[in-house]
Design an enzyme around this catalytic site. Structure first.
Site, PDB file in Angstrom:
ATOM      1  N   LYS A 274       0.862  -1.192   0.000  1.00 23.21           N
ATOM      2  CA  LYS A 274       0.000   0.000   0.000  1.00 23.21           C
ATOM      3  C   LYS A 274       0.896   1.240   0.000  1.00 23.21           C
ATOM      4  CE  LYS A 274      -4.390   0.864   2.272  1.00 23.21           C
ATOM      5  NZ  LYS A 274      -5.098   0.660   3.543  1.00 23.21           N
TER       6      LYS A 274
HETATM    7  O1  G3P Z   1      -9.107   1.623   4.447  1.00 24.05           O
HETATM    8  C1  G3P Z   1      -9.049   2.944   4.890  1.00 24.05           C
HETATM    9  C2  G3P Z   1      -9.699   3.100   6.187  1.00 24.05           C
HETATM   10  O2  G3P Z   1      -9.044   2.351   7.180  1.00 24.05           O
HETATM   11  C3  G3P Z   1      -9.885   4.514   6.619  1.00 24.05           C
HETATM   12  O3  G3P Z   1     -11.080   4.524   7.271  1.00 24.05           O
HETATM   13  O4  G3P Z   1     -12.832   5.353   8.747  1.00 24.05           O
HETATM   14  O5  G3P Z   1     -10.425   6.024   9.144  1.00 24.05           O
HETATM   15  O6  G3P Z   1     -11.692   6.936   7.217  1.00 24.05           O
HETATM   16  P1  G3P Z   1     -11.536   5.782   8.147  1.00 24.05           P
END
Ligand code: G3P
Length: 225
Positions: free
Chosen positions: A83
């Protein structure tokens, strides 16, 4: 549509993997920081537990650092996808890692143009963060629609991996748009399994069965001869 779990929690990964629901895993430094134990060991265990693609993220922000980390992370297993953040240095690393047959997932995508460039650089996946766009008053799913259309128009060999998913409706919307993958926090996947009418219906079936069969909890089957 493929379902990935967006977590580094091994208990959740094993639980949903046993249900046959997990096509892959995405992790990031934040998710790994939430788990107890050595992140290196956790990443190794995840790679061994799930057969599908496992995204492991680099911490470096410069090209050389990302290359070194990408090569090291790819050694965890054949299913590792490195990633890489959506930056100029990141795109350079994506292109160079592809030459070494190392697959990449470009993360922190917030526009269709970023996704287009990541695909051109040679990414295997792009990760638009839709929840974070919703958070600032934009409609995250709009960029998923644009990316899916652009990738179809030019037949890009790159999958749209919808990330930063916050609730089951995001999943329905992503599926209707034809996104290849959604990566879900375990609680969103659990919410997709449950429905109150299922619980009510099951309770009623079991209650009604008790009325006709007081001596046994399981149906007694009469096998026809
Ligand atoms: O895969 C990306 C994710 O982990 C981010 O999620 O909820 O932190 O925006 P969030």
């Amino acid at each position: 549509m493929k379902i990935f779990l967006d977590t580094a929690n091994l208990e959740s990964i094993k639980k949903f993997n046993d249900m046959g629901l997990v096509d892959g895993i995405t992790t990031n430094p934040t998710l790994l920081s939430k788990e107890k134990g050595d992140p290196e060991e956790i990443m190794g265990e995840i790679v061994r537990t799930v057969k599908g693609p496992i995204s492991l993220e680099v911490i470096s922000t410069d090209f050389e650092g990302m290359m070194a980390e990408g090569r090291r992370l790819s050694k965890y297993g054949k299913n590792v996808v490195v990633k890489i953040p959506m930056t100029a240095e990141g795109l350079k690393a994506v292109s160079a890692l592809k030459l070494e047959q190392i697959r990449t997932n470009v993360t922190l995508i917030f526009s269709a143009n970023q996704a287009l460039l990541a695909a051109k650089a040679g990414a295997s996946y792009v990760s638009p963060f839709i929840g974070r766009l919703d958070d600032i008053g934009e409609i995250g799913m709009d960029i998923v629609r644009d990316i899916v259309t652009i990738f179809k128009n030019y037949d890009f060999d790159c999958e749209v991996l919808v990330a930063s998913v916050r609730h089951p409706l995001h999943v329905i919307d992503a599926a209707k748009l034809g996104a290849h993958v959604v990566t879900l926090p375990p609680d969103v996947l659990a919410k997709m399994i449950a429905h109150p009418l299922t619980d009510i219906g099951l309770a009623r079936f079991l209650d009604d069965w008790k009325k006709v069969s007081s001596s046994s909890s399981a149906p007694r089957l009469t096998v026809p001869r």
